[in-house]
Design a protein around this motif. Structure first.
Motif, PDB file in Angstrom:
ATOM      1  N   ALA A 131       0.880  -1.122  -0.042  1.00  7.13           N
ATOM      2  CA  ALA A 131      -0.078   0.188   0.020  1.00  7.13           C
ATOM      3  C   ALA A 131       0.987   1.338   0.062  1.00  7.13           C
ATOM      4  N   LEU A 132       1.838   1.164   0.960  1.00  9.04           N
ATOM      5  CA  LEU A 132       2.691   2.399   0.729  1.00  9.04           C
ATOM      6  C   LEU A 132       3.472   2.366  -0.515  1.00  9.04           C
ATOM      7  N   SER A 133       3.879   1.318  -0.985  1.00  7.95           N
ATOM      8  CA  SER A 133       4.599   1.447  -2.387  1.00  7.95           C
ATOM      9  C   SER A 133       3.415   2.091  -3.443  1.00  7.95           C
ATOM     10  N   PHE A 134       2.386   1.834  -3.478  1.00 10.64           N
ATOM     11  CA  PHE A 134       1.410   2.260  -4.390  1.00 10.64           C
ATOM     12  C   PHE A 134       1.317   3.813  -4.080  1.00 10.64           C
ATOM     13  N   PHE A 135       1.121   4.335  -2.868  1.00 15.68           N
ATOM     14  CA  PHE A 135       0.498   5.610  -2.571  1.00 15.68           C
ATOM     15  C   PHE A 135       1.932   6.585  -2.672  1.00 15.68           C
ATOM     16  N   ILE A 136       2.991   6.245  -2.558  1.00 14.00           N
ATOM     17  CA  ILE A 136       4.349   7.011  -2.829  1.00 14.00           C
ATOM     18  C   ILE A 136       4.862   7.192  -4.366  1.00 14.00           C
ATOM     19  N   SER A 137       4.160   6.046  -5.230  1.00 11.26           N
ATOM     20  CA  SER A 137       4.669   6.095  -6.511  1.00 11.26           C
ATOM     21  C   SER A 137       3.862   6.825  -7.643  1.00 11.26           C
ATOM     22  N   LEU A 138       2.429   6.973  -6.996  1.00 12.11           N
ATOM     23  CA  LEU A 138       1.386   7.517  -7.906  1.00 12.11           C
ATOM     24  C   LEU A 138       1.808   8.975  -8.041  1.00 12.11           C
TER      25      LEU A 138
END
Length: 306
Positions: A131-138
């Motif tokens: 989840a953290l990976s998704f929200f910082i990558s977007l």
């Protein structure tokens, strides 16, 4: 205008080899997990599988990079460029934060083997990592764009992670979120683990040998992450400070930095899984290490997770 593509061809060939080795290593890890069905018995394997999935996903994106390196063009449209850049950043972040979770779980398992992390805690680590990976990558890839870097030559297009105006803000954010913070988490956990191993009482020669091997693996894990990713950020800093100049030396440095970043998904499965004592005798794993006599510790081994 004719452009020399010598480095592009060399880069493509090198990345092709990396992709082949990476696919083989990661597929071998998948097969070992499926064969031994250890995900329920060993909670660390669930985190290692998360890391392997992210690395495998990164390798699947390499062909697009190879095409751009050889042809000096992005083969798809602007929307596809945004999706590609997002998936590349997302898979990198997922692998990195899975490594952080592995380092934390490994410390808890080895320092307190009778009370390992609960299943709920491991699931929480997995959810938070992805989840953290998704929200910082977007947000970091929302401005990804297809641009022509050579005025007047529309055929020479590249898929860039962001527009020029936001380039260094994105690079700085990525350095902090993708490298500095994860590196601090990994380093703190592995330093604490190394101190614990060296302070533990040694009851036999076998146990001392296991402790030395575990300490070496701790050093290799943190060192590999640093070696693969730090040079790329040093290069970006040189570009920002105006130190980068076109020339053979700088082009080789750029080439090396990029290859190291793509090499990391190949090193992870070997370092974290295929060199593990649990899988050392399995068919195919011998390709990644030298055969040695097995050591059977006389006490509960603190290095089993290595």
């Amino acid at each position: 205008m004719v452009y020399s593509n010598r480095y592009g061809v060399i880069f493509a060939c090198t990345c092709g080899v990396i992709m082949g080795v990476g696919f083989g290593a990661n597929l071998l890890v998948f097969s070992l997990f499926a064969k031994h069905n250890t995900l329920r018995k060993n909670r660390l394997d669930a985190l290692l599988l998360s890391m392997t999935l992210a690395d495998f996903f990164s390798l699947l994106l390499i062909p697009f990079t190879l095409h751009s390196a050889v042809s000096f063009s992005w083969p798809l449209g602007d929307t596809s460029c945004k999706i590609y850049q997002f998936l590349l950043a997302f898979s990198l972040a997922a692998s990195t934060y899975s490594l952080c979770a592995v380092s934390m779980a490994r410390f808890m398992i080895i320092t307190n083997p009778y009370q390992p992390p609960s299943t709920d805690l491991v699931v929480l680590m997995l959810v938070m990592a992805w989840a953290l990976s998704f929200f910082i990558s977007l947000p970091l890839r929302i401005f990804a764009t297809k641009e022509s870097l050579v005025p007047g030559l529309t055929n020479y297009t590249f898929c860039l992670p962001t527009i020029q105006e936001h380039h260094y803000q994105v690079v700085l954010s990525q350095f902090v979120l993708y490298y500095f913070i994860p590196m601090m988490v990994i380093a703190v956990n592995y330093v604490r683990l190394a101190l614990f191993l060296h302070k533990s009482p040694v009851m036999s020669t076998a146990s001392a040998r296991n402790t030395r091997r575990a300490s070496l693996m701790v050093f290799l894990a943190a060192g590999t992450f640093t070696v693969c990713w730090l040079p790329g950020y040093i290069l970006e800093l040189c570009v920002y400070l105006g130190l980068y100049m076109h020339g053979q030396s700088w082009e080789m440095f750029y080439f090396t930095c990029t290859v190291l970043q793509y090499l990391h998904p190949c090193v992870n499965p070997v370092l974290y899984v295929l060199l593990s004592k649990r899988y050392r005798s399995q068919p195919g794993v011998w390709l990644f290490h030298c055969n040695r006599n097995k050591v059977h510790p006389q006490i509960i081994s603190v290095t089993e997770s290595f």
